[in-house]
Design a protein around this motif. Structure first.
Motif, short mmCIF file in Angstrom:
data_model
loop_
_atom_site.label_atom_id
_atom_site.label_comp_id
_atom_site.label_asym_id
_atom_site.label_seq_id
_atom_site.Cartn_x
_atom_site.Cartn_y
_atom_site.Cartn_z
N UNK A 1 84.05 27.76 40.45
CA UNK A 1 84.98 28.51 39.62
C UNK A 1 84.68 28.32 38.14
N UNK A 2 84.47 27.08 37.74
CA UNK A 2 84.14 26.80 36.33
C UNK A 2 82.80 27.44 35.97
N UNK A 3 81.84 27.35 36.90
CA UNK A 3 80.54 27.96 36.65
C UNK A 3 80.68 29.47 36.47
N UNK A 4 81.52 30.10 37.27
CA UNK A 4 81.76 31.54 37.15
C UNK A 4 82.38 31.88 35.80
N UNK A 5 83.36 31.11 35.39
CA UNK A 5 84.00 31.36 34.10
C UNK A 5 82.99 31.26 32.95
N UNK A 6 82.09 30.28 33.05
CA UNK A 6 81.07 30.13 32.01
C UNK A 6 80.09 31.30 32.03
N UNK A 7 79.69 31.74 33.23
CA UNK A 7 78.77 32.87 33.34
C UNK A 7 79.39 34.15 32.81
N UNK B 1 87.04 24.01 29.71
CA UNK B 1 87.52 25.35 30.06
C UNK B 1 88.34 25.98 28.94
N UNK B 2 88.90 25.15 28.08
CA UNK B 2 89.72 25.68 27.00
C UNK B 2 88.93 26.65 26.13
N UNK B 3 87.74 26.25 25.75
CA UNK B 3 86.92 27.10 24.88
C UNK B 3 86.61 28.44 25.56
N UNK C 1 98.84 23.56 29.00
CA UNK C 1 99.21 22.86 27.77
C UNK C 1 100.52 22.09 27.90
N UNK C 2 101.19 22.24 29.02
CA UNK C 2 102.47 21.55 29.21
C UNK C 2 102.23 20.10 29.62
N UNK C 3 102.77 19.16 28.81
CA UNK C 3 102.64 17.73 29.11
C UNK C 3 101.17 17.33 29.34
N UNK D 1 94.52 17.44 26.45
CA UNK D 1 94.03 18.77 26.08
C UNK D 1 94.38 19.10 24.64
N UNK D 2 95.53 18.62 24.17
CA UNK D 2 95.95 18.95 22.81
C UNK D 2 94.93 18.49 21.78
N UNK D 3 94.19 17.41 22.10
CA UNK D 3 93.19 16.91 21.17
C UNK D 3 92.04 17.90 21.00
N UNK D 4 91.89 18.81 21.97
CA UNK D 4 90.77 19.75 21.93
C UNK D 4 91.07 20.99 21.11
N UNK D 5 92.31 21.15 20.70
CA UNK D 5 92.67 22.35 19.95
C UNK D 5 92.27 22.19 18.49
#
Length: 596
Positions: free
Chosen positions: A126-132, A185-187, A214-216, A220-224
């Motif tokens: 799934x992650x690979x698909x999102x990147x492609x 995945x955020x990017x 982004x909830x709790x 992930x918040x550090x990546x924004x």
């Protein structure tokens, strides 16, 4: 994360023909099934050398997974491990239908199925698909126009399905959220969101996903970064006001609220104002009117299409209203008169029952019937919002004592206009919560109650039989608040006796210790002070009943406590147990004084 959610089904884009129609019919249960027959056949064809057959099999599975009895068979046959690799199939059509099947599986299967999908390593392809897809969208920017449009649409459709799978799984699995964080995945999804002006459907799917992850999630918040926040801000401040964009902006506003801890202090006031503006815009909408307008538009579209077919041979289609345009009808702003409540509270109007004309429209068409439930959900959520606002805001900000009395009359009218209100659990929980908060505020400010004890007793007698613990807790609390007010007045002996007997029965017979504890608390409040309360307590033999129940209550906490109740609930119950001992001692002095 971890919330229950509305199931959302999407029919696969592929329309099977020929042999595939038979497979689809089997998947829909229209042919006799023999021991996972359809599942076995469809899963086997996922490995077929023909891309069209693989696509057809994925489409059949997308339908089959919507049938809950089929899920165990699919799990036994390792459907996730078989579908996962097809997310990276050479055929774009197969990728899209495979993602659609996994989307439906994750939406229909619930928490256990989603967690099992993570265990079966669906996140890797799934992650690979999102990147492609992200890379593919970038490369298409340089392709010839015709090929660019065709490929971009296919890739964006695949990305939309994939983001929905990601959203579903992250909503149910903390492990999936961890993978989301670690795999960057955020990017990727923010890049999809940045295309909101050309593909709002994809942006909405991303916004749903972002609001979940982004909830709790402090990691992930550090990546924004600042550019990431700028993407969210651009979407939230879009000037377009169609239905889709209003939904997009609302979801992004929810995401930004989750990020409030990392927003620079100098920007927080501006961001909060922007969020409030969006919420105000949404709350100005009338769901009933919107449904009626959508139906009128659909009727007109069908009429126009029929007339065009009958009278024209060469139609360019520009004048026809497409299905997707139905949601873009500009809503008529309702001119809201000044009510007793300030303009900060437009949710008051949303507490009314759904528009009867809109309900009638939806009732006549099976495909529109789910909208009735959604309109009722709006009402319930408005009542919950009202409860929070009444609990938190000062009386002056709510319009003063007269405003609260008017609000009580409104809630009373809502409640008693429905003879079968006790059957509607969600509504009953929401309105009893709002009433509880209102009565507590009114009592704390010594404002005269405007609902009669008889009305409240009617509500409580109906609500105490609800299977919903929240409803039972609310009605018990309502009686406690009412009784504590009446205890300070003259001529209330009989009503206090009725309330006392009711609460005593709940405390000693309700199967939930939470409800029983609330009933005991209510008894403490009602009979803590006042001459009428003291006389009533003696006449209903409150002391002897509580003395008899005291060891039973202690034993129940000891036996059931840790197994059935949370630490917070146990802490409350321990306090109730301690207060019960003190209250029994107080009642002994009262009874001794009144009987000597």
């Amino acid at each position: 994360m971890g919330k229950s959610r509305t199931k959302r089904f999407k029919r696969p884009q592929f329309s099977p023909t020929g042999d595939c129609q038979a497979e689809a019919a089997a998947a829909n249960g229209t042919e006799p099934e023999e021991d996972d027959g359809p599942a076995a056949e469809l899963l086997e064809k996922l490995q077929h050398p023909s891309a069209e057959v693989r696509e057809c099999a994925c489409a059949g599975l997308a339908r089959l997974v919507q049938q809950r009895p089929a899920l165990p068979g699919l799990a036994r046959r390792d459907a996730v491990r078989r579908l996962g690799p097809l997310l990276l199939d050479p055929s774009l059509a197969v990728r899209e239908t495979a993602a659609g099947a996994l989307r439906n599986l994750s939406a229909c299967g619930g928490f256990e199925v989603c967690d099992d999908m993570v265990t079966k390593d669906v996140m890797t392809p799934l992650v690979a698909l999102l990147k492609e897809c992200s890379t593919g969208l970038d490369s298409n920017e340089m392709s010839p126009q015709e090929k660019k449009d065709q490929n971009r649409n296919s890739i964006e459709n695949i990305a939309n399905e994939a983001v929905n799978v990601l959203w579903n799984i992250c909503e149910c699995s903390s492990r999936a959220v961890s993978i989301f964080n670690k795999e960057g995945c955020l990017e990727i999804v923010l890049k999809y969101l940045s295309r909101f002006s050309t593909n709002v459907d994809l942006a909405i799917s991303v916004a749903y996903c972002l609001q979940t992850v982004t909830e709790d999630n402090p990691e992930l918040l550090k990546s924004f970064s600042a550019p990431a926040l700028h993407v969210l801000e651009s979407a939230m401040l879009s000037p377009v006001s169609s239905m889709e964009y209003i939904l997009l902006k609302t979801l992004v506003a929810g995401t930004i609220w989750n990020l409030k801890d990392i927003i620079p202090s100098k920007s927080q006031a501006e961001i909060i104002n922007a969020i409030l503006k969006i919420l105000s815009e949404v709350l100005e909408m009338d769901a009933g009117e919107t449904v009626i307008q959508m139906k009128e538009t659909e009727t007109q579209r069908i009429k126009t299409a029929a007339q065009t077919e009958d009278t024209l041979q060469n139609v360019n289609g520009d004048d026809l209203i497409e299905d997707d345009e139905m949601e873009e009808i500009p809503h008529r702003r309702k001119v809201r008169r000044k009510t007793f409540i300030s303009d900060l509270l437009p949710i008051f109007e949303k507490t009314a029952f759904p528009n009867s004309i809109a309900v009638d429209v939806c009732s006549r068409n099976p495909s529109w019937k789910p909208l009735i439930r959604k309109m009722s959900t709006i009402q319930c959520r408005a009542l919950v919002c009202l409860q929070s606002l009444v609990s938190l805001l000062d009386v002056d900000h709510l319009g003063g004592p007269a405003a609260l009395q008017t609000l009580a009359q409104h809630l009373s009218q809502l409640l008693f206009s429905q003879p079968d209100f006790a059957k509607h659990v969600d509504f009953l929980e929401a309105i009893s919560s709002a009433l509880r908060a209102l009565l507590q505020t009114v009592a704390s400010k010594n404002i005269p109650q405007c609902m009669t004890p008889d009305q409240l007793l009617t509500l409580c007698r109906a609500g105490i039989h609800s299977s919903n613990v929240g409803v039972r807790v609310n009605v018990v609390s309502i009686l406690g608040i009412t009784g504590s007010v009446l205890a300070k007045e003259d001529g209330t002996l009989d009503t206090l006796k009725t309330i006392g007997c009711f609460l005593l029965e709940v405390a000693t017979k309700d199967p939930s210790l939470v409800v029983a504890g609330e009933a005991l608390d209510a008894l403490f409040d009602v009979f803590a002070d006042g001459k009428e309360a003291e006389r009533a307590s003696v006449q209903i033999k409150l002391l002897s009943a509580l003395k008899e129940f005291q060891p039973v209550f202690k034993m129940k906490i000891r036996k059931e406590g840790r197994a059935k109740y949370s630490p917070d609930q146990l802490c409350v119950l321990d306090n109730v147990k301690m207060n019960l001992r003190r209250f029994v001692a107080y009642q002994e002095t009262v009874e001794k004084r009144l009987t000597t």
